[in-house]
Enzyme design. Structure first.
Site, PDB file in Angstrom:
ATOM      1  N   GLU A  84       0.662  -1.079  -0.026  1.00 20.67           N
ATOM      2  CA  GLU A  84       0.009   0.040  -0.050  1.00 20.67           C
ATOM      3  C   GLU A  84       0.713   1.238  -0.062  1.00 20.67           C
ATOM      4  O   GLU A  84       0.761   1.976   0.886  1.00 20.67           O
ATOM      5  CB  GLU A  84      -1.070  -0.068   1.125  1.00 20.67           C
ATOM      6  CG  GLU A  84      -1.913  -1.141   1.185  1.00 20.67           C
ATOM      7  CD  GLU A  84      -3.017  -1.208   2.121  1.00 20.67           C
ATOM      8  OE1 GLU A  84      -4.220  -1.558   1.908  1.00 20.67           O
ATOM      9  OE2 GLU A  84      -2.887  -0.481   3.295  1.00 20.67           O
ATOM     10  N   GLU A  93      -6.746  -7.702  -1.149  1.00 18.31           N
ATOM     11  CA  GLU A  93      -7.491  -7.474  -0.237  1.00 18.31           C
ATOM     12  C   GLU A  93      -8.864  -7.144  -0.527  1.00 18.31           C
ATOM     13  O   GLU A  93      -9.075  -5.984  -0.712  1.00 18.31           O
ATOM     14  CB  GLU A  93      -6.791  -6.617   0.711  1.00 18.31           C
ATOM     15  CG  GLU A  93      -5.396  -6.682   1.225  1.00 18.31           C
ATOM     16  CD  GLU A  93      -4.848  -5.665   2.209  1.00 18.31           C
ATOM     17  OE1 GLU A  93      -5.500  -4.955   2.714  1.00 18.31           O
ATOM     18  OE2 GLU A  93      -3.616  -5.453   2.333  1.00 18.31           O
TER      19      GLU A  93
END
Length: 687
Positions: free
Chosen positions: A151, A314
């Site tokens: 991320e 995710e």
């Protein structure tokens, strides 16, 4: 050419953290994953201490056992480089690797992503851990690919350490060459900001009115993006060299990062982290008839512009929340499955749930996974099993198909980054993208996002019947010429207020608005005004024979003047000192049309333009859908797959106008009413 995930069979999986659980649980966890139909797990991205517990001492025993056991159970492993969480021994010895706030306060060890990209010391340590891992796992049959870091630009997307200021200077030297060119680009003659030595130049720093030089601020965002890509490149080049047969990706879609350039230059495909329940926390929930989790389809459309077929690394599977923020409700029965199909409908060919089991300690003890702390059966596990069974049947047929759309909303990074500071055009884009996305979704018209970049060609634009470029305040002459060619070739192009008045430096042009596309639009802006926050916006009145009621012209008003008699006024302002003046125009240009609207687009205005543009629903001729249902079409060869997604908590009824196949139920459907359960999904074959 966009980089895409290439798989023959849809892959379903889950994020797993073996280092957080007793080893006695691993085998049972893996066994149950396989029973759910999972084929892939991600691990390792937060485990630097397990790979290098002390500087230079690399150990792999824990993850060797975890990966070997996963492989024995038929699970492929995506292995993360652990550079999002540097170990305490590193940050203690080298505090210069830590990030610093705008005010000069250094972050301390803890949480995650507390480092800066510019530190040569940190890059060196990242290279060493990446090399050690890549050498060790390059030929492991259980390792199917790599996730670099985790991320990028999450938590913080600005960086002000001493190393960042130094790296910014180096970046500026390469971009501008001389201080004279830098001063010209930044307009430093204004307020006596001119620089006479490179050491005087910094990233933005605190100012009395919290307003930095806008051109410096734009370059700051460009630098952060390039610097993040440069940071990732160090690791990618090592993995490419040592493990050339294992694909590389990274995950997330965050600010101040050109994810298109990152993917083109470094990755095999892009991965996204999809958490639709964030919509319950954001402004969308306060609107009338909010999109809520349906808004995530808009995010997924942006992801698809990077990789037409992508991975969701995710996927939300439970209620979300840290111990101190981000509290989200639990997904209602059926919503986890709905969100899965939402991701797949928009192009995901691999999807991993976050996470296998909710953490029993640490910051994310309320960020729930498929399994609860007690590890006993629950409804989310049952829902995952249903999904796994369904994709076991249809995954091979759907994998590799591409989302189909005839309309695109156009974006670019320069306007996104410049608009963060510039309150006269930045807020317009979010309003307009929301209005258009809502209109297109509720009218059952699939759409893409198209990012204007230096490499964008006419062939990319010409795929679309219509392009919506809401508020490109910054527009280069090259982009303007490309758009002219698109319209001349028969395309329909829609602009909104504040178009074209800045050059790529962020300087306002000394020419009539809308600058380089004035000829294309056939109008000039004779006056303009901001609509103050909370102030009543004037309505527009349609004058082209349409039956629509007036709609508010929100946020900003450009008052238009047609430049020739061939320009048609479609609507005028119906209030304030410019009542009766043109608000929306249409100009013919070659074989196409250019529209200019002097405000931000609401759903009502977008709906009216959908009709004028002649845009048809993707269901035309074969189905009629209620507004609660989203339609997405994926195509492969002669096969077309229609995803029908019911976002409401009540059953709805669609109407089929011809026979078709229900792939999930494995049955032939007759023409007539089609019931879709609350949060239900249908996947139909249209071949």
């Amino acid at each position: 050419m966009s980089k895409s995930l290439a798989v023959e069979q849809f892959e379903l999986g889950v994020c797993y953290y073996p280092e957080q659980w007793p080893e006695s649980l691993w085998a049972d966890d893996y066994r149950r994953m396989r029973e759910l139909g999972f084929t892939v797990v991600r691990m390792g991205e937060f485990a630097w201490n397990f790979f290098e517990p002390e500087e230079g001492q690399f150990t792999f025993d824990v993850f060797d056992r975890a990966i070997d056991l996963a492989h024995e159970h038929g699970l492929k492993v995506i292995l993360g480089t652990p550079t999002a969480t540097p170990p305490a021994w590193l940050t203690h010895k080298h505090p210069e690797v830590l990030n610093v706030t705008l005010e000069g306060v250094q972050h301390q060890h803890g949480l995650r992503r507390h480092y800066n990209y510019s530190s040569p010391v940190y890059r060196d340590y990242c290279a060493k851990i990446t090399e050690a891992m890549a050498r060790h796992y390059a030929n492991h049959p259980g390792v199917a690919g790599w996730q670099i870091d985790n991320e990028i630009n999450c938590e913080s997307n600005v960086f002000y350490s001493p190393a960042d200021h130094a790296a910014f200077r180096s970046w500026l030297r390469e971009r501008y060459g001389t201080l004279e060119e830098l001063n010209r680009a930044w307009g430093t003659v204004f307020w006596n900001q001119s620089y006479s030595d490179w050491e005087q130049v910094h990233l933005p720093r605190p100012t009395p009115a919290d307003s930095p030089n806008p051109h410096q601020a734009l370059d700051e965002k460009r630098f952060i993006s390039d610097n993040a890509i440069s940071f990732l490149r160090v690791q990618v080049e090592i993995v490419r060299k040592l493990a050339p047969n294992q694909p590389i990706t990274t995950n997330g879609l965050f600010g101040h990062l050109d994810s298109h350039a990152m993917t083109d230059e470094l990755l095999d495909f892009f991965s996204y982290d999809s958490y639709p329940n964030f919509a319950t926390l954001w402004n969308d929930a306060d609107r009338d008839d909010p999109l809520l989790d349906r808004k995530w389809s808009n995010n997924l459309a942006k992801v698809r512009s990077i990789s037409p077929n992508f991975c969701v690394m995710e996927q939300q599977s439970g209620p979300g929340g840290w111990v101190n923020r981000m509290a989200q409700p639990s997904p209602k029965p059926g919503q986890m499955r709905l969100w899965t199909y939402q991701s797949v409908a928009h192009g995901a060919d691999m999807l991993l749930y976050f996470r296998w089991r909710t953490a029993s300690f640490g910051t994310e003890i309320y960020w729930h996974g498929i399994n609860d702390y007690h590890n006993q059966p629950n409804r989310r596990v049952a829902e995952a099993q249903t999904i796994g069974r369904e994709w076991g049947r249809i995954g091979k047929a759907v994998a590799g198909s591409r989302y189909a759309a005839d309309v695109a909303i156009v974006r670019d990074y320069d306007n996104e980054w410049d608009g963060e500071l510039d309150a006269w055009h930045g807020p317009l884009t979010g309003e307009s993208e929301y209005g258009w996305s809502k209109s297109l979704q509720l009218n059952h018209i699939p759409y893409d996002y198209l990012y204007m970049r230096g490499s964008t060609g006419l062939d990319e634009l010409a795929r679309y019947q219509a392009l919506i470029y809401p508020h490109p305040a910054i527009m280069s002459e090259e982009t303007a010429e490309l758009l002219k060619k698109y319209v001349a070739g028969g395309g329909k192009l829609i602009f909104g207020a504040r178009t074209g008045y800045k050059d790529t430096r962020g300087h306002c042009r000394m020419m009539p608005f809308p600058g380089p596309v004035a000829e294309l639009c056939g109008v000039t802006v004779e006056d303009f005004t901001l609509i103050p926050g909370g102030g009543a916006a004037p309505n527009i009145r349609w004058v082209d024979g349409g039956e629509e009621r007036g709609a508010a012209a929100v946020k900003f008003n450009d008052i238009l003047r047609p430049m020739n008699e061939s320009v048609e006024t479609l609507a005028v302002y119906d209030g304030d000192y410019y009542a009766g003046k043109p608000a929306l125009t249409r100009a013919s240009y070659g074989g196409g049309e250019a529209y200019y609207y002097g405000a931000a687009f609401t759903r009502e205005v977008a709906d009216a333009l959908v009709r004028r543009l002649g845009l048809k629903p993707a269901t035309a001729g074969w189905a009629e859908l209620p507004s609660e249902v989203e339609i997405a079409i994926r195509e492969k060869g002669n096969r077309r797959f229609a995803f029908l997604l019911n976002y409401s908590g009540r059953p709805v009824s669609a109407r089929l106008l011809r026979e078709t196949d229900d792939l999930l139920a494995g049955e032939r459907l007759a023409a007539g009413d089609l019931a879709i359960e609350p949060y239900g999904v249908k996947v139909l074959s249209l071949e």
